[in-house]
Design an enzyme around this catalytic site. Structure first.
Site, PDB file in Angstrom:
ATOM      1  N   GLY A   1       0.803  -1.214   0.000  1.00  0.00           N
ATOM      2  CA  GLY A   1       0.000   0.000   0.000  1.00  0.00           C
ATOM      3  C   GLY A   1       0.833   1.259   0.000  1.00  0.00           C
ATOM      4  O   GLY A   1       0.336   2.348   0.286  1.00  0.00           O
ATOM      5  N   GLY A   2       2.126   1.114  -0.321  1.00  0.00           N
ATOM      6  CA  GLY A   2       2.980   2.282  -0.499  1.00  0.00           C
ATOM      7  C   GLY A   2       3.231   3.079   0.770  1.00  0.00           C
ATOM      8  O   GLY A   2       3.614   4.250   0.701  1.00  0.00           O
TER       9      GLY A   2
ATOM     10  N   SER B   1       5.377  -5.219  -2.597  1.00  0.00           N
ATOM     11  CA  SER B   1       5.461  -3.772  -2.742  1.00  0.00           C
ATOM     12  C   SER B   1       5.974  -3.157  -1.445  1.00  0.00           C
ATOM     13  O   SER B   1       7.053  -3.518  -0.982  1.00  0.00           O
ATOM     14  CB  SER B   1       4.115  -3.206  -3.181  1.00  0.00           C
ATOM     15  OG  SER B   1       4.228  -1.867  -3.568  1.00  0.00           O
TER      16      SER B   1
END
Length: 601
Positions: free
Chosen positions: A179-180, A269
């Site tokens: 989710g960055g 991520s």
């Protein structure tokens, strides 16, 4: 006895031997603060097994209730999976606990059961203030487990086979959502649990695995830093949340049927970035001291899919962001005490992406960790630690997709100046010489429909800078520095479908996660689940899939999954070292001090 049964039994024995080997090779550091409540001798029998754990008797009134020393929690059951949602692993992170390491959870007198509320940490707001709101977040008067979104959000979820019992010692996948560092990913591990089960002719050969997922603080709540927080608080609260949840697993997962001595850390991520940072935290010491058992590794293997390599903030950048938030909640003295006293809606309003100093456009994923002072857990970015050999020596499986950057860049990127501006918005310390080299390395020689002339070039550059090259370089460094008994594997996912074949997006960032966390079994999920079970992707690979060779010292062979030549099938094959990628990535490695991925030279 059926041959598959013999294979499964042998694999489980091999996995236990490997787990023991990594357990006894751990390094030691001074004992950290022990904040979790100690087990009550009256609540559970005295440990008698080698693991120091004796399974407690089932609750006679409700076998779906698991009783711990600070709470009891009831599962939600399907036909195949038991799910315990939103188990608090720490106290509320709101009010006086803002910008601090996780604090001990309270004692619960009632049995907790999922309320149906999400219980998520605050998500990032819009850059445009007219699109923000103050209504999404519940106040301090609402318990996090009764809210959809709240600062009282430090909870985790456990997913287990329907017939799992305390003491089963099943392998554990600890999944950190991505989710960055902006979004509180909510990951359901139930389908992974189902895919990991082996039954032959109605006989359960292998119950499978447990999956643990969690919420951790993002945005300003998890990654705001600066001088004021250093005086009275802690940097990198989101990473500390993850480590605290890993400690929880070590203490409690056996009550749910898991094996605390066989935990595989997994993330995609920003979750992959987090996994790499847990690998390198404390100079590579991944152990924790637990009452009655001594120091134990927090995890025993690692999977990182499309891990990001975030830009660690400089002190000036960290103070710049702090000042914006403090002034935004009318704290003109810039003190952390004042910001802690801000109302829930006022602070939430400030949780948005900000531009670096002297830049006007925020990066796509702006919030990131900050280098901690000496004695902290994260005193350097993950690539810097790995290149220097300061990481936990456990089996690892790392990989990337072919087109990591295409969904990170606006399609309207038209000119070389647009390309340079984008890169400087993300990496403001790059020199003009760096920018010129990147423009030469990634020319605008491919044009796609409905795209600016420099979109493809910029996307390729960003994909290499933030994802592919750090993963490539780190996995190669791990292979070179690991003892010969500790393997690592590398992959490339080059599978593309539908419109993305013709619109230039190709194999997007983090495209593997849906195959592994959800859906039915396929080749890549079988490799990954095999690694979770046995610390080896080959033990339970799909029939007909090739043997996945270890990366090896200097060999650089990786497993490539591709369907570019045949959309109706997929080719899986080992490929040799990619010299062209090596050249590009070595250029990027030399830029890493200015990319803020290694410390300044």
């Amino acid at each position: 006895m059926h041959p598959r049964i013999l294979v499964a039994i042998f694999a489980v024995l091999a996995s236990l031997i490997l787990s023991f080997k990594f357990l006894i090779s751990s390094s030691t550091v001074p004992e950290p603060t022990q904040w979790l409540p100690r087990p009550s001798s009256s609540a559970h029998p005295k440990p008698s097994s080698k693991s120091g754990f004796t399974p407690p008797p089932l609750n006679p009134e409700d076998p779906n209730v698991v009783e711990l020393d600070y709470l009891a929690v009831r599962s939600q059951n399907s036909e195949t999976v038991k799910s315990w949602w939103n188990i608090p692993y720490a106290a509320s992170a709101g009010a006086g606990n803002r910008f601090r390491r996780p604090q001990p959870p309270k004692l619960y007198n009632e049995t907790l059961e999922w309320s149906g509320k999400l219980g998520m940490c605050p998500r990032i707001q819009k850059i445009n203030a007219t699109l923000r709101n103050t209504d999404d977040l519940s106040g301090d008067d609402v318990p996090g487990i009764e809210a959809d979104s709240s600062e009282d959000c430090l909870s985790l979820n456990v997913f287990a086979p329907i017939d799992a019992q305390s003491g089963d010692e099943l392998p554990v996948a600890f999944v950190i959502p991505g989710g960055g560092f902006h979004l509180p990913g909510r990951a359901n591990g139930g389908e992974m649990v189902e895919k990991s089960r082996i039954e032959i002719d109605g006989v359960v050969v292998d119950k499978g695995i447990l999956v643990v997922t969690l919420y951790y603080r993002n945005g300003i709540y998890g990654f705001l830093s600066g001088d004021e927080i250093q005086k009275d608080g802690n940097f990198n609260g989101g990473l500390r949340d993850q480590r605290t949840a890993l400690e929880w697993v070590q203490k409690y997962i056996r009550y749910f049927g898991g094996n605390a001595d066989h935990v595989v850390l997994m993330g995609t991520s920003a979750g992959g970035a987090s996994a790499m940072l847990q690998l390198t935290g404390n100079g590579g010491d991944n152990t924790v001291s637990l009452p009655g058992t001594g120091r134990r590794p927090l995890f025993h293997g690692l999977i990182a899919q499309s891990p990001a390599s975030p830009t660690f903030y400089t002190p000036d950048q960290a103070n710049h962001f702090w000042k914006q938030v403090a002034l935004g909640v009318n704290c003109t003295d810039l003190s952390v005490a004042c910001v802690r006293n801000a109302t829930v809606p006022d602070l939430y309003w400030q949780n948005y992406p900000m531009s670096f100093p002297n830049r006007t456009t925020p990066p796509r994923w702006m919030w990131a960790p900050t280098t901690e002072p000496e004695g902290g857990i994260w005193t350097e970015p993950a690539p810097a630690a790995i290149f220097a050999g300061r990481y936990a020596k456990v089996p690892t499986l790392l990989g990337f997709t072919t087109n990591e950057g295409t969904d990170q860049v606006k399609k309207e990127t038209e000119t070389v100046e647009d390309m340079k501006t984008y890169l400087l918005d993300h990496y403001p310390l790059l020199s003009e010489k760096d920018l010129d080299l990147l423009v030469r390395t990634y020319p605008n020689d491919v044009h796609w429909p409905d795209s600016g002339a420099y979109w493809d070039a910029t996307a390729k550059a960003q994909g290499d800078i933030r994802y592919i090259c750090p993963t490539w370089l780190c996995s190669n460094a791990i292979a070179a520095r690991n003892p010969s008994s500790v393997p690592t594997w590398q992959y490339q996912w080059d599978v593309v479908y539908g419109a993305d074949i013709d619109n230039g997006y190709g194999t997007k960032h983090a495209a593997t996660v849906g195959h592994i966390m959800a859906g039915g079994r396929d080749e890549i999920s079988d490799y990954m689940i095999s690694f979770i079970k046995h610390l080896n992707p080959n033990t339970e690979k799909s029939e007909g899939s090739p043997h996945w060779e270890e990366l090896g010292k200097g060999m650089g062979r990786r497993l490539v999954f591709t369907n570019r030549k045949d959309q109706h099938g997929m080719t899986i094959e080992m490929q040799n070292h990619d010299q062209n990628r090596e050249t590009r990535c070595m250029d990027i490695k030399r830029m890493m001090p200015r990319l803020q991925m290694v410390l300044n030279e």
